[in-house]
Design a protein around this motif. Structure first.
Motif, PDB file in Angstrom:
ATOM      1  N   HIS A  72     -46.411 -27.684  -4.236  1.00 46.71           N
ATOM      2  CA  HIS A  72     -47.409 -26.789  -3.656  1.00 46.71           C
ATOM      3  C   HIS A  72     -47.253 -26.766  -2.138  1.00 46.71           C
ATOM      4  N   ASN A  73     -46.100 -26.296  -1.682  1.00 45.87           N
ATOM      5  CA  ASN A  73     -45.834 -26.173  -0.252  1.00 45.87           C
ATOM      6  C   ASN A  73     -46.341 -24.816   0.233  1.00 45.87           C
ATOM      7  N   ALA A 100     -37.110 -28.375   8.414  1.00 45.11           N
ATOM      8  CA  ALA A 100     -36.876 -27.308   7.439  1.00 45.11           C
ATOM      9  C   ALA A 100     -35.846 -27.699   6.387  1.00 45.11           C
ATOM     10  N   ILE A 101     -34.829 -28.440   6.786  1.00 48.37           N
ATOM     11  CA  ILE A 101     -33.788 -28.836   5.832  1.00 48.37           C
ATOM     12  C   ILE A 101     -34.362 -29.786   4.786  1.00 48.37           C
ATOM     13  N   SER A 102     -35.166 -30.739   5.205  1.00 45.72           N
ATOM     14  CA  SER A 102     -35.785 -31.672   4.258  1.00 45.72           C
ATOM     15  C   SER A 102     -36.722 -30.944   3.302  1.00 45.72           C
ATOM     16  N   VAL A 103     -37.494 -30.000   3.821  1.00 44.73           N
ATOM     17  CA  VAL A 103     -38.417 -29.234   2.976  1.00 44.73           C
ATOM     18  C   VAL A 103     -37.628 -28.416   1.962  1.00 44.73           C
ATOM     19  N   MET A 104     -36.550 -27.786   2.393  1.00 40.93           N
ATOM     20  CA  MET A 104     -35.716 -27.006   1.472  1.00 40.93           C
ATOM     21  C   MET A 104     -35.057 -27.904   0.438  1.00 40.93           C
ATOM     22  N   GLN A 105     -34.590 -29.075   0.849  1.00 38.79           N
ATOM     23  CA  GLN A 105     -33.937 -30.001  -0.071  1.00 38.79           C
ATOM     24  C   GLN A 105     -34.919 -30.484  -1.131  1.00 38.79           C
ATOM     25  N   ALA A 106     -36.124 -30.836  -0.718  1.00 38.17           N
ATOM     26  CA  ALA A 106     -37.154 -31.256  -1.679  1.00 38.17           C
ATOM     27  C   ALA A 106     -37.453 -30.118  -2.650  1.00 38.17           C
ATOM     28  N   GLY A 107     -37.543 -28.911  -2.135  1.00 33.43           N
ATOM     29  CA  GLY A 107     -37.794 -27.753  -2.983  1.00 33.43           C
ATOM     30  C   GLY A 107     -36.675 -27.515  -3.974  1.00 33.43           C
TER      31      GLY A 107
END
Length: 123
Positions: A59-60, A41-48
């Motif tokens: 487009h997540n 989740a942290i990596s996904v949030m950081q990328a976002g």
């Protein structure tokens, strides 16, 4: 054999865009991206966050991640192998995001990233 040529051509294009990850790691990252990638989740949030600051649309969804997010997440979670002096896990988040954009060949988003973070050396 055609698949090998295609992969090499993709790596060549990646390198032409300024990518610095070696071909072996590049192929490993792509192979893992097509399998079930880890969900961090942290990596996904950081990328976002990086994308949002740069004006890049990702487009997540709850079912699937954008290719850029998946590649970024894989690289961000990698550990440095023993006996290696330089590895992509040593890069900062914006640089890893740039490498992911290079891997998919998204030049427009790469330019947006460069303009957003002019103080970072991406090459």
């Amino acid at each position: 054999m055609k698949e090998t040529v295609k992969i090499r051509n993709c790596y060549k294009r990646y390198a032409e865009l300024g990518g610095i990850i070696n071909e072996s790691d590049y192929n490993s990252i792509l192979a893992r991206a097509y399998n079930e990638p880890p969900r961090d989740a942290i990596s996904v949030m950081q990328a976002g966050s990086i994308a949002k600051c740069s004006g890049i649309k990702l487009h997540n969804t709850k079912v699937a991640l954008d290719k850029t997010t998946t590649l970024y997440e894989i690289m961000r979670l990698d550990k440095m192998p023993k006996g290696v002096e330089y590895h992509h896990c040593q890069m900062d988040d914006q640089r890893l995001f740039a490498e992911a954009l290079r891997m998919i060949g998204d030049i427009d988003s790469l330019d947006k990233l460069f303009r957003t973070y002019p103080h970072i050396t991406f090459f």
